[in-house]
Design an enzyme around this catalytic site. Structure first.
Site, PDB file in Angstrom:
ATOM      1  N   ASP A 146       1.458   4.991   1.578  1.00  0.00           N
ATOM      2  CA  ASP A 146       1.107   5.940   2.634  1.00  0.00           C
ATOM      3  C   ASP A 146       1.743   7.284   2.318  1.00  0.00           C
ATOM      4  OD1 ASP A 146      -0.221   3.964   4.187  1.00  0.00           O
ATOM      5  OD2 ASP A 146       1.738   3.212   4.814  1.00  0.00           O
ATOM      6  N   ASP A 162       0.855  -1.188   0.000  1.00  0.00           N
ATOM      7  CA  ASP A 162       0.000   0.000   0.000  1.00  0.00           C
ATOM      8  C   ASP A 162       0.893   1.242   0.000  1.00  0.00           C
ATOM      9  OD1 ASP A 162       0.941   0.114   2.652  1.00  0.00           O
ATOM     10  OD2 ASP A 162      -0.812  -1.000   3.359  1.00  0.00           O
ATOM     11  N   ASP A 175       8.757   3.887  13.452  1.00  0.00           N
ATOM     12  CA  ASP A 175       9.394   2.802  14.196  1.00  0.00           C
ATOM     13  C   ASP A 175      10.836   2.525  13.774  1.00  0.00           C
ATOM     14  OD1 ASP A 175       8.377   1.768  11.828  1.00  0.00           O
ATOM     15  OD2 ASP A 175       7.139   0.224  12.768  1.00  0.00           O
TER      16      ASP A 175
HETATM   17  P1  ATP Z   1       3.716  -2.801   5.107  1.00  0.00           P
HETATM   18  O1  ATP Z   1       2.665  -1.848   4.591  1.00  0.00           O
HETATM   19  O2  ATP Z   1       4.595  -3.389   4.091  1.00  0.00           O
HETATM   20  O3  ATP Z   1       3.188  -3.771   6.061  1.00  0.00           O
HETATM   21  P2  ATP Z   1       4.681  -0.421   6.388  1.00  0.00           P
HETATM   22  O4  ATP Z   1       6.039  -0.075   6.926  1.00  0.00           O
HETATM   23  O5  ATP Z   1       4.142   0.445   5.316  1.00  0.00           O
HETATM   24  O6  ATP Z   1       4.738  -1.932   5.990  1.00  0.00           O
HETATM   25  P3  ATP Z   1       2.322   0.267   7.807  1.00  0.00           P
HETATM   26  O7  ATP Z   1       1.667  -0.433   8.924  1.00  0.00           O
HETATM   27  O8  ATP Z   1       1.637   0.417   6.515  1.00  0.00           O
HETATM   28  O9  ATP Z   1       3.723  -0.435   7.620  1.00  0.00           O
HETATM   29  O10 ATP Z   1       2.724   1.694   8.380  1.00  0.00           O
HETATM   30  C1  ATP Z   1       3.211   2.761   7.567  1.00  0.00           C
HETATM   31  C2  ATP Z   1       4.308   3.523   8.290  1.00  0.00           C
HETATM   32  O11 ATP Z   1       3.792   4.097   9.482  1.00  0.00           O
HETATM   33  C3  ATP Z   1       5.481   2.667   8.751  1.00  0.00           C
HETATM   34  O12 ATP Z   1       6.420   2.487   7.740  1.00  0.00           O
HETATM   35  C4  ATP Z   1       6.024   3.469   9.902  1.00  0.00           C
HETATM   36  O13 ATP Z   1       6.794   4.563   9.459  1.00  0.00           O
HETATM   37  C5  ATP Z   1       4.754   4.018  10.523  1.00  0.00           C
HETATM   38  N1  ATP Z   1       4.235   3.124  11.565  1.00  0.00           N
HETATM   39  C6  ATP Z   1       3.252   2.199  11.450  1.00  0.00           C
HETATM   40  N2  ATP Z   1       3.012   1.581  12.598  1.00  0.00           N
HETATM   41  C7  ATP Z   1       3.858   2.109  13.491  1.00  0.00           C
HETATM   42  C8  ATP Z   1       4.096   1.910  14.866  1.00  0.00           C
HETATM   43  N3  ATP Z   1       3.415   0.995  15.558  1.00  0.00           N
HETATM   44  N4  ATP Z   1       5.051   2.662  15.467  1.00  0.00           N
HETATM   45  C9  ATP Z   1       5.733   3.595  14.780  1.00  0.00           C
HETATM   46  N5  ATP Z   1       5.566   3.830  13.490  1.00  0.00           N
HETATM   47  C10 ATP Z   1       4.640   3.107  12.839  1.00  0.00           C
HETATM   48 MG    MG Z   2       2.262   0.325   4.423  1.00  0.00          MG
END
Ligand code: ATP
Ligand code: MG
Length: 446
Positions: A65, A63, A143
């Site tokens: 963001d 996805d 994170d």
């Molecule tokens: P994927 O979508 O591949 O699972 P992602 O890194 O994009 O991985 P998401 O859950 O979509 O993970 O979150 C988007 C972004 O928001 C992360 O890359 C991170 O920067 C931030 N983020 C999400 N959850 C947390 C958290 N629990 N603590 C800190 N930052 C977070």
């Molecule tokens: Mg994501």
């Protein structure tokens, strides 16, 4: 315990468009639309998080963001197809058909004292965080360093405040700031560490890894529903098998499946415990294979698998108490599913399918009569049969039983009736037998 520290006057390393492999052609049409509309209305707009990380690695992001200086209300005004969600973090979701673009406003300085819009509980867990700020505030609340890279739609450069580009190159997961504090703020980050390590094949940096062995209990405070969301992501991302091994290494299975962890730990059933682990390995590999082949997977299947050894154990208890086999497995399911709700909530919609899959493990032992035929028609037959195959594979049921169910599915209706002992041939021979005398019902008061 101190909150993560924002560097004073942080300066990003700006990686120019020619110096990194991310290009617009790799970004979805809807994500580009949102980025450009924000930019063209005078806002900053960055692609951020997992999408930038994955694009650097040449992986198709799951996805997209976006981070911006526009407030959620401004985003909502710009996009008719948007809605505001979240209490803990207020965000805008912009919908384009099936794709949802998540737009988050830069979050404020996490060093600021607790004010009305940011709340922590007494373990340091952040309950609400709606203070807005600039990009150089926003970066510190993310994170991992590899999740804190920003792709600027204004000039196609990548902004890196935390050495994330190097960590992507070195395949290292490193929490931003003090790891213990960051896990305390949001214990789900422990599961995210496992998820990314498994998905990306990254190594967790020593300082970020060590607390994983010690802080698992913090996940007890996370609402069971959020845990369930995370668990589903953990096991349905195509790397369930590695994920399972990592969760075992850090003793985190107990967080999601307390009863299963207890079962594995109990010393008086070492052989059973080994077999359960083998079953989990077989099931997680199987799930990964299905995902790789683009076959459908449901969270119900793996949840059922992880609960099965416990259900089986309780079924035996009820049997010893003199209950019938089917009644025992039904009671065992009720008990185990009820207990389960306090560690990781099983979503309501998959409750019934899981119970059906589990009770069918006992029903599938019976191959005679109309009951066996009916099982073939059952909406959960396929999933229950898949579990039976795995159980036979690890020696929990005779191979021959699994093979019988494999064969019967390939047969015509008439042949199936034969196989369950209801065929013509059978009834013809029956006629040569003496008719059985009907048993008289006992009168209730006799
Ligand atoms: P994927 O979508 O591949 O699972 P992602 O890194 O994009 O991985 P998401 O859950 O979509 O993970 O979150 C988007 C972004 O928001 C992360 O890359 C991170 O920067 C931030 N983020 C999400 N959850 C947390 C958290 N629990 N603590 C800190 N930052 C977070
Ligand atoms: Mg994501």
């Amino acid at each position: 315990m101190s909150p993560p520290v924002k560097e004073s006057n942080p300066q990003p390393v700006i990686v120019g468009r020619g110096e990194h492999p991310v290009s617009r052609s790799m970004i979805s049409e809807p994500a580009l639309k949102v980025l450009y509309r924000l930019k063209n209305t005078g806002h900053q707009a960055f692609l951020v998080g997992g999408a930038v990380r994955d694009l650097l690695l040449g992986i198709q992001p799951k996805d997209f963001d976006i981070a911006t200086d526009a407030t959620p209300d401004q985003v909502h005004e710009l996009f008719r197809n948007s809605r505001l969600i979240g209490r803990r973090f207020r965000l805008a979701h912009v919908r384009f058909g099936r794709e949802i673009i998540e737009v988050a406003t830069f979050r404020g300085d996490s060093n600021a004292p607790d004010v009305d819009n940011r709340k922590r509980d007494d373990t340091g867990r952040i309950l609400r965080d709606n203070v807005y700020g600039d990009i150089d505030d926003d970066v510190w609340r993310r994170d991992f360093t590899v999740n804190a890279l920003y792709y600027n739609i204004a000039d196609f450069s990548i902004w890196d405040y935390v050495g994330g580009v190097d960590d992507v190159r070195d395949k290292t997961l490193k929490l931003i700031g003090d790891p213990v504090t960051r896990y305390q703020e949001d214990p789900v980050r422990m599961l995210r560490a496992v998820r990314f390590a498994a998905k990306l094949g990254f190594t967790i940096d020593k300082a970020s890894e060590q607390p994983l062995y010690e802080l698992g209990h913090l996940l007890d405070n996370v609402p069971p529903a959020r845990l369930a969301d995370e668990a589903i992501k953990l096991f349905l991302a195509g790397h369930a098998s590695t994920t399972f091994e990592l969760l075992r290494r850090y003793d985190l299975i107990k967080v999601m499946y307390a009863q299963t962890a207890e079962f594995l730990r109990a010393s008086d059933n070492e052989k059973e415990a080994d077999r359960a682990v083998e079953l989990f390995r077989a099931a997680t590999s199987n799930t990964d294979l299905r995902i790789a082949e683009d076959k459908p997977v449901t969270p119900a299947f793996l949840i059922a698998v992880f609960l099965w050894p416990v259900v089986r154990m309780h079924t035996e208890y009820f049997r010893k108490e003199g209950k019938g086999p089917i009644q025992s497995v039904i009671l065992a399911c009720e008990y185990v599913m009820h207990e389960q709700q306090s560690s990781m909530a099983v979503p309501r919609r998959v409750m019934l399918p899981i119970k059906e899959m589990l009770t069918m493990q006992i029903r599938l032992r019976h191959r005679r009569g109309v009951r066996a035929l009916r099982l073939l028609e059952h909406p959960r037959f396929r999933a229950a049969y898949d579990l039976l195959l795995l159980r036979a594979q690890v020696g929990e049921e005779p191979e021959e039983l699994a093979e019988w169910w494999t064969t019967v599915q390939t047969k015509s209706n008439a042949e199936q009736r034969d196989m369950v002992g209801m065929g013509k041939a059978k009834s013809a021979s029956d006629t040569t037998r003496k008719p059985r005398r009907r048993r008289r019902r006992k009168k209730p008061d006799a």
